[in-house]
Enzyme design. Structure first.
Site, PDB file in Angstrom:
ATOM      1  N   GLU A   1      -1.494  46.485 -26.813  1.00 25.13           N
ATOM      2  CA  GLU A   1      -1.183  45.951 -28.135  1.00 25.13           C
ATOM      3  C   GLU A   1      -0.560  44.577 -27.938  1.00 25.13           C
ATOM      4  O   GLU A   1       0.633  44.439 -27.694  1.00 25.13           O
ATOM      5  CB  GLU A   1      -0.230  46.869 -28.903  1.00 25.13           C
ATOM      6  CG  GLU A   1      -0.131  46.485 -30.367  1.00 25.13           C
ATOM      7  CD  GLU A   1       1.217  45.917 -30.795  1.00 25.13           C
ATOM      8  OE1 GLU A   1       1.325  45.471 -31.956  1.00 25.13           O
ATOM      9  OE2 GLU A   1       2.172  45.890 -30.004  1.00 25.13           O
TER      10      GLU A   1
ATOM     11  N   ASP B   1       2.649  49.321 -26.233  1.00 28.18           N
ATOM     12  CA  ASP B   1       3.172  48.572 -27.366  1.00 28.18           C
ATOM     13  C   ASP B   1       3.929  47.326 -26.938  1.00 28.18           C
ATOM     14  O   ASP B   1       4.721  47.346 -25.998  1.00 28.18           O
ATOM     15  CB  ASP B   1       4.118  49.493 -28.150  1.00 28.18           C
ATOM     16  CG  ASP B   1       4.688  48.827 -29.386  1.00 28.18           C
ATOM     17  OD1 ASP B   1       3.958  48.711 -30.380  1.00 28.18           O
ATOM     18  OD2 ASP B   1       5.854  48.401 -29.335  1.00 28.18           O
TER      19      ASP B   1
HETATM   20  C1  GLC Z   1       4.383  46.884 -32.401  1.00 24.96           C
HETATM   21  C2  GLC Z   1       4.305  47.929 -33.484  1.00 24.96           C
HETATM   22  C3  GLC Z   1       5.244  47.564 -34.589  1.00 24.96           C
HETATM   23  C4  GLC Z   1       6.640  47.466 -34.031  1.00 24.96           C
HETATM   24  C5  GLC Z   1       6.706  46.551 -32.810  1.00 24.96           C
HETATM   25  C6  GLC Z   1       7.975  46.725 -32.054  1.00 24.96           C
HETATM   26  O1  GLC Z   1       3.967  45.645 -32.851  1.00 24.96           O
HETATM   27  O2  GLC Z   1       2.994  48.046 -33.938  1.00 24.96           O
HETATM   28  O3  GLC Z   1       5.183  48.481 -35.637  1.00 24.96           O
HETATM   29  O4  GLC Z   1       7.500  46.974 -35.020  1.00 24.96           O
HETATM   30  O5  GLC Z   1       5.671  46.815 -31.890  1.00 24.96           O
HETATM   31  O6  GLC Z   1       7.957  47.909 -31.319  1.00 24.96           O
END
Ligand code: GLC
Length: 651
Positions: A334, A292
């Site tokens: 991500e 993430d």
């Molecule tokens: C990613 C997650 C999101 C979150 C962010 C911070 O983008 O998908 O939901 O707010 O990370 O962890």
């Protein structure tokens, strides 16, 4: 015993030192297992060193750091359950497992889908009915109490959120799903932990070792200098990128919310800690890590502190670690960033194909909604045609909706190339999906309005954005049918574009916005909860009734899943070449496969469209056969017709 000549001289020395360090942890294993570990170590060692060296290579203790890391991996491998070691071997033989046309992902919050981890097992039938092969379980790890950004503020990466169960339950659910051919994906938040994590607590208690796990500053000098080139992720909910923490008497780097403390990846201890956490989770049976917020992992003064080269090096090194110790595990990055930045997460140049296995295709998602609103695919065609090439060994995570908002990542140059203004188009899209634009059927909401930059993003469920909420409210059959077709268009698109398609919980039933979040003070200010509904199992039952919305959607969606499974052209290793269809409403691409070309066509208009058969004939499709409906197309007239929002996968 090992041929280490392919390693560069420094790596060779490091390898010999590291190999010695893993002798003890490996000694309890049968000799064959030890050999397997060492062969893998050798195979991936250069990738590991090449990732670590640019970041930590100039430290005097670099060699002992590498040895510690390898010893940790050997310990992780020694503790790995037999069934997972067998899976590792299986995947050594099938490294393309996540690229296959049979892959189908399903994404949900455990509590909102099934209450608990045990509940997930109880709903296994639902997953197998849809032929799911991969589940992303969200918010599984123990998050801080109170506000926690939907679980993305982790207090303990090694514990399960208590309301959902415990580590045994996680292991159990991974085992049960694995036995059904379903891989479990869990988030590992790499950019930050929460202010309640033990590391943060110990930093607050004055332990300098842990203070160094974070980016902290005694006054505003450095933060002010950084702020000059930083963006804000949540300009309204959490403005600025730094938070003053009274217990520390210092400013802490907090890209997201004040309680999410960015980790200091220039500290090699952070690398060691995260690697141990990943080993631990992999040994419970997690098969995919969703890494993430990776774009933000490295800070550089004068930049926006996103997508820095060190991030790709660190990710390459982490991936090498998994390849060595837990090789059945895949890494999904991500990084919700523009195309030119995104490709580096799959590996370019010296890191080609080495950084992550899977990355989110944010642009595909954005352009799907953009073309739906404008009923015009020229921008989408141009942008996706210009998309940089990616290695054949990777897969996109394709999706049309997820738990986050939609940011209109539309490139100004792409917009200009088709005669649009980027700013004006982004404004139009927000207005359209917030339902403020004349003629729009969408029911979304504006998220994260930034008065300084004018940026506005959008929240809302796929069904509500596609018009279904309004259609049902007005009892409008035609609009209902069109909304269903729009959703199926999106799914057909993301099922065929190349990668692991991710169905977001509820979209298979057309679940509309969930307004009840406004009654919960802890989340009421975050309208992303509009599209984070609780599963309505009574509604899910209606999928069995032919004429219900749920039945129509679920059945057709499952039809697409089956069509995908019988279409080898859709394996992610086959390239996807976007075409100009010659009709501004019809998006097209070809998947050139040894079996012949597959041409996919998608009508983004609410009227029927025609195309010349030339487009197909030029690709060898004289008698086009649609893989979705399993029918030959009538091409006598020299024209192909597509129904409103129609989609064809032609071979
Ligand atoms: C990613 C997650 C999101 C979150 C962010 C911070 O983008 O998908 O939901 O707010 O990370 O962890």
């Amino acid at each position: 015993m090992q041929n280490v000549r392919h390693l560069d001289p420094e790596a060779r020395n490091l390898f010999l030192e590291a190999r010695a360090a893993c002798e003890r942890p490996l000694s309890a294993l049968p000799e064959a297992e030890q050999t397997i570990f060492l062969l893998r170590l050798e195979r991936w060692f250069q990738n590991l060193v090449d990732g670590l060296r640019p970041v930590y290579g100039d430290r005097p203790e670099f060699g002992s750091f590498v040895s510690t890391l390898v010893r940790d991996m050997a310990e992780g491998f020694a503790a790995r359950p037999d069934a997972l070691r067998e899976l590792d071997l299986e995947r050594d033989l099938t490294p393309d497992w996540f690229q296959r046309e049979s892959m189908l992902g399903y994404v949900f919050y455990v509590d909102r889908f099934a209450g608990t981890l045990e509940g997930v097992e109880e709903h296994l039938d639902y997953l197998t009915e849809l032929d799911v092969t991969y589940v992303h379980l969200m918010s599984v790890l123990h998050a801080r109490d109170g506000e926690n950004d939907g679980g993305y503020a982790v207090q303990d990466y090694r514990e399960v959120q208590p309301e959902l169960g415990d580590r045994d339950d996680l292991q159990h659910v991974c085992t049960v799903l694995r036995e059904q051919g379903i891989s479990v994906c869990v988030d590992v938040v790499l950019n930050h932990s929460s202010d309640q994590h033990e590391w943060a607590r110990r930093a607050r208690a004055g332990e300098t070792r842990y203070l160094d796990y974070f980016h902290t500053f005694e006054d505003r000098t450095a933060p002010d200098a950084f702020e000059e080139s930083l963006n804000e992720v949540f300009p309204d909910l959490a403005p600025g990128n730094f938070t003053f923490v009274p217990d520390l008497g210092r400013w802490v780097w907090t890209t997201f919310h004040p309680y999410q403390w960015d980790l200091n990846w220039s500290n090699e201890n952070v690398f060691l800690e995260i690697n141990r956490i990943m080993l631990d989770l992999a040994n419970l049976g997690v098969e995919v890590f969703r890494l993430d917020a990776v774009a933000f992992m490295w800070k550089r003064l004068g930049s926006n502190c996103q997508n820095q080269p060190e991030v790709h090096d660190l990710l390459q090194a982490l991936r090498a670690c998994s390849k060595i110790a837990t090789p059945s595990v895949a890494h999904k990055a991500e990084a919700i960033v523009g195309p030119d930045d995104l490709v580096h997460y799959l590996g370019t140049g010296r890191r080609y194909g080495k950084v992550s296995n899977i990355a989110y295709h944010n642009s595909l998602m954005v352009h799907y909604w953009s073309s739906l609103a404008s009923r015009d695919v020229r921008l989408m065609t141009h942008a996706l045609r210009e998309f940089p090439r990616t290695p054949a060994s990777i897969a996109w995570a394709t999706y049309i909706r997820c738990h986050d908002d939609i940011g209109w990542a539309i490139d100004d140059d792409d917009a200009a190339a088709v005669g649009l203004s980027g700013d004006a188009h982004r404004t139009f899209l927000t207005d359209y999906y917030a339902g403020h634009f004349e003629g729009s059927h969408a029911r979304g909401a504006v998220f994260a309005e930034n008065p300084r930059t004018g940026d506005r993003r959008v929240s809302g469920s796929a069904a509500s954005l596609a018009g279904l909420e309004l259609a049902l409210e007005e009892d409008d059959d035609l609009l209902t049918a069109l909304s269903i077709e729009r959703l199926l268009l999106g799914h057909a698109l993301m099922f065929s574009f190349g990668g692991v398609p991710l169905v977001y919980m509820g979209d298979e039933l057309g679940m509309t916005n969930a307004y009840e979040y406004t009654r919960d003070p802890e989340i009421a200010d975050d309208n992303r909860y509009l599209h984070r509904p609780r599963m309505d199992w009574a509604r899910a039952e209606r999928r069995r009734l032919e004429e219900t919305v749920e039945g129509r959607l679920f059945r057709s969606l499952h039809g697409l899943v089956r069509a995908r499974r019988r279409t080898p052209h859709l394996h992610a290793a086959t390239s996807t070449d976007v075409l100009d269809s010659g009709n501004s409403r019809v998006f097209a691409f070809v998947r050139p496969h040894p079996l012949g070309n597959l041409v996919a066509l998608f009508n983004f208009a609410d009227r029927p469209q025609t195309l010349s058969t030339e487009l197909l004939a030029r690709r060898g499709l004289e008698q086009p056969y649609d893989q979705i409906t399993q029918r030959y197309l009538d091409v006598q007239s020299g024209q192909i017709s597509l129904s409103p929002y129609g989609r064809l996968w032609l071979i």
